[in-house]
Design an enzyme around this catalytic site. Structure first.
Site, short mmCIF file in Angstrom:
data_model
loop_
_atom_site.label_atom_id
_atom_site.label_comp_id
_atom_site.label_asym_id
_atom_site.label_seq_id
_atom_site.Cartn_x
_atom_site.Cartn_y
_atom_site.Cartn_z
N SER A 42 0.69 -1.32 -0.02
CA SER A 42 0.10 0.00 0.22
C SER A 42 0.70 1.20 0.01
CB SER A 42 -0.87 0.11 1.24
OG SER A 42 -1.90 1.21 1.20
N HIS A 43 0.55 2.11 1.23
CA HIS A 43 1.36 3.43 1.00
C HIS A 43 2.54 3.42 1.65
CE1 HIS A 43 -0.77 2.14 4.82
NE2 HIS A 43 0.23 3.09 5.50
N ASP A 103 -2.65 6.40 -3.43
CA ASP A 103 -1.62 5.68 -2.75
C ASP A 103 -0.94 4.53 -3.73
OD1 ASP A 103 -3.57 3.95 -2.60
OD2 ASP A 103 -2.85 3.04 -0.72
N ASP A 152 -1.24 1.29 -3.95
CA ASP A 152 -2.01 0.43 -4.84
C ASP A 152 -3.21 0.80 -5.24
OD1 ASP A 152 -2.80 0.41 -2.17
OD2 ASP A 152 -3.62 -1.52 -2.35
N ASP A 199 -5.88 2.31 -3.75
CA ASP A 199 -7.20 2.28 -3.14
C ASP A 199 -7.62 3.51 -1.99
OD1 ASP A 199 -5.43 1.60 -1.07
OD2 ASP A 199 -6.33 -0.35 -0.74
N ARG A 200 -6.42 4.29 -1.62
CA ARG A 200 -6.63 5.40 -1.09
C ARG A 200 -6.84 6.61 -1.94
NH1 ARG A 200 -3.35 5.28 4.46
NH2 ARG A 200 -3.50 3.07 4.89
N LYS A 217 -11.64 -0.48 -1.08
CA LYS A 217 -11.80 1.01 -1.25
C LYS A 217 -11.01 1.28 -2.60
CE LYS A 217 -7.78 1.95 2.01
NZ LYS A 217 -7.49 0.63 2.59
C1 G16 Z 1 -5.27 -0.57 5.29
C2 G16 Z 1 -6.57 -1.48 5.56
C3 G16 Z 1 -7.61 -0.19 6.04
C4 G16 Z 1 -6.97 0.50 7.29
C5 G16 Z 1 -5.32 1.12 6.81
C6 G16 Z 1 -4.77 1.50 8.15
O1 G16 Z 1 -5.14 0.16 4.48
O2 G16 Z 1 -7.16 -1.92 4.31
O3 G16 Z 1 -8.90 -0.84 6.25
O4 G16 Z 1 -7.84 1.58 7.73
O5 G16 Z 1 -4.79 -0.12 6.47
O6 G16 Z 1 -4.67 0.37 9.24
P1 G16 Z 1 -3.90 0.63 10.36
O7 G16 Z 1 -4.37 1.70 11.31
O8 G16 Z 1 -3.92 -0.70 11.04
O9 G16 Z 1 -2.62 0.86 10.19
P2 G16 Z 1 -4.08 0.08 3.06
O10 G16 Z 1 -4.37 1.03 2.04
O11 G16 Z 1 -2.88 0.38 3.74
O12 G16 Z 1 -4.29 -1.33 2.42
#
Ligand code: G16
Length: 565
Positions: free
Chosen positions: A133-134, A298, A300, A302-303, A397
């Protein structure tokens, strides 16, 4: 076809976090590490079928002996370092584990929402998405792997727990060796009995977006003289998607999509669409020369972050505004069945749902918790404070979807981003909101903060007061899924005051170094005269209280959060 069996020693650290397994690239490059986890995923898919476990909702037909007969897998990732090597490894293992067909994005690219769409479109068995992800990429950065199930959404906890258990017992994995599959061109290949289709990663997703939104209206807005927009793809996966949709199909000026080329190290950046990491975009949107609309996504895809000229839209407000305005968008013309938000997300969406008389739900952090609510049509929209929002069109997302939603809204309302948000606050009140992250602190310090909070509030409080401020309740959030009854306890400490203000403490489940303590702060303000305060000043009392009650500076040595969004 010769199936090779390779012996390995089990790993004990492959517990998936909030969103799949995320570790450093170096760790994933350890001999047999990726393979062991992938074998655990394939074994779990087989086991779930054998048990016919309804909780996992994998929709496995019970009438075939061969676990994966006639089965399709979707495979792709965000293009980060190690993506292509991992894809070749997974293809060889898919061939040995009875998968019939794999659809893989050209160059190994598939955004997370595009993968979710393809799983649904092809009624695939599952999808494997390679992304952290990010988190930063490159040889010294992070890598990640997620399993999405046949509804297109992240595997629920029953499945991720089963994968973790299995990973601890893997002593061998299967693979088929063959020449490297050329990922750089669209085409069809075979590896043993496995058929591999290298597909265009963008076209199906772009077609879906054109079905949901009024592209003519958005295009007319974008082509209006004087209107300008910028989308920051952060050298991550959304570049090709945004170029196609925003520039080629909707007519945004060439160059409107910044940092469009996916790079294995994201150009050295941190592909997290927030005020701290999308600095160039922030500077453009806050410059005197007017840019009407800004957005970023971000690693991938989704954000999302949404900006107007000199205006930042909190993800929590964005969700509430989408819910309030959904009938203006073609896909939601007939209204929405409900809205869900993760627990730490502000309560702004609840206010809208109450007024509309529709369902609203509060779920733990993690997109996987929305899956059942969407499948059961209890909700149409959902979102999280962590810059994520989406609808029932996929089970992830979706960053570009949110951008197109906002553009469609601007085209319908012919108002600025700031005016739309302000008029929303006037109608519903403003939820001042901020998240304070204490990143990469020692795990022991982070756990000490949570442990002393749990001890302090045991038994958890109903009413009373906290440092002179009247309390409504304090609890450790526990969620019971209303569809399948699964209970997810200990999801974070919620301190809720009588005036609706909240402080929430939880530990992140996505970091790869030490621990990250997240403190979420929210204060409701109905008075329009008080809607223009500085956010941190409006929340100052809660920030100070959070440090006092959480003993953060004392236990972590940090007097200030490392990232404030
Ligand atoms: C993931 C999850 C999200 C979550 C985020 C932050 O996002 O898919 O549902 O809100 O992580 O999670 P945490 O607070 O546990 O770090 P992504 O975009 O990183 O896949």
């Amino acid at each position: 076809m010769t199936i090779e069996t390779i012996s390995c020693t089990p790993f004990d650290d492959q517990k998936p976090g909030t969103s799949g397994l995320r570790k450093s690239v170096r760790q994933f490059q350890t001999a047999h590490y990726l393979q062991s986890y992938v074998q655990a995923m394939f074994d779990t898919l087989n086991q779930i079928k054998a048990d016919n476990n309804p909780q996992a909702s994998l929709e496995m037909p019970a009438d075939t002996d061969n676990a994966h007969s006639d089965r399709t897998l979707i495979l792709g990732g965000d293009g980060r370092y190690f993506n292509r090597e991992a894809i070749q490894i997974i293809l060889g293992m898919a061939a040995a584990n009875g998968i019939d067909q794999v659809l893989v994005g050209k160059d190994g690219i598939l955004s997370t929402p595009a993968a979710s769409h393809l799983i649904r479109k092809h009624q695939a068995l599952a999808g494997i998405i390679l992304s952290a992800s990010h988190n930063p990429g490159g040889p010294e950065g992070d890598f990640g792997i997620k399993l999405n199930i046949s509804n297109g959404g992240p595997a629920p906890e029953a499945v991720t727990n089963a994968i973790f258990s299995r990973s601890k017992a893997i002593t061998a994995y299967q693979r088929v060796s063959g020449p490297l599959v050329p990922l750089h061109q669209i085409g069809s290949h075979t590896l043993g009995r496995l058929q591999i289709l290298v597909i265009d990663p963008v076209s199906d997703y772009a077609a879906l977006m054109a079905e949901l939104f009024d592209f003519n209206k958005i295009s007319a807005l974008i082509r209006t003289p004087g209107f300008s927009l910028r989308f920051d793809a952060m050298h991550a996966v959304t570049g090709p998607y945004a170029k196609q949709i925003l520039e080629r199909e909707l007519g945004a000026a060439p160059g409107s999509v910044m940092r469009a080329e996916p790079l294995t190290d994201f150009g050295g950046g941190h592909p997290d669409p927030n005020q701290a990491h999308a600095k160039d975009l922030m500077a453009l949107l806050y410059a005197p020369e007017k840019v009407d609309f800004g957005a970023a996504s971000d690693g991938d895809g989704d954000r999302n972050m949404i900006l107007g000229h000199r205006f930042f839209v909190t993800p929590s407000d964005s969700l509430a505004i989408m819910a309030a305005n959904a009938p203006l968008i073609p896909a939601y013309r007939r209204g929405i069945s409900g809205v869900a938000r993760s627990m730490p997300t502000s309560q702004a969406a609840d206010k809208v749902a109450e007024k509309l008389g529709i369902n609203h739900y509060e779920t733990p952090t993690g997109w996987k918790f929305f899956g059942n609510l969407l499948d059961d049509d209890r909700i149409t929209l959902c979102g999280e404070e962590s810059f994520g929002s989406s609808s029932n069109h996929v089970r992830e997302k979706d960053g570009l979807w949110a951008v197109l939603f906002w553009l469609n809204l601007l085209a319908e309302r012919r108002a600025s981003v700031a005016d739309i948000v302000r008029s929303h606050w006037t109608e519903y009140g403003r939820h001042y909101y901020s998240r304070h992250d204490y990143e990469a602190i020692p795990l022991a310090s982070a756990e000490a903060v949570m442990a002393q909070l749990r001890a302090q509030f045991a038994p958890l409080k109903e009413a009373g007061e906290l440092v002179g401020k009247p309390l409504k309740t304090v609890d450790d959030f526990s969620y019971t899924d209303p569809v399948d009854g699964t209970v997810s306890p200990q999801q974070g400490i919620r301190i809720i005051f009588s005036d609706g203000s909240r402080i929430v403490f939880r530990l992140s489940g996505t970091g790869t170094q030490g621990a990250t303590l997240r403190v979420y702060l929210e204060k409701y303000e109905a008075d329009v005269e008080r809607h223009d305060l500085d956010v941190q000043e409006a929340l100052a009392e809660l920030i100070q209280l959070a440090d006092q009650v959480g003993r953060i500076s004392q236990l972590t040595g940090l007097t200030r959060a490392t990232v404030i969004t």
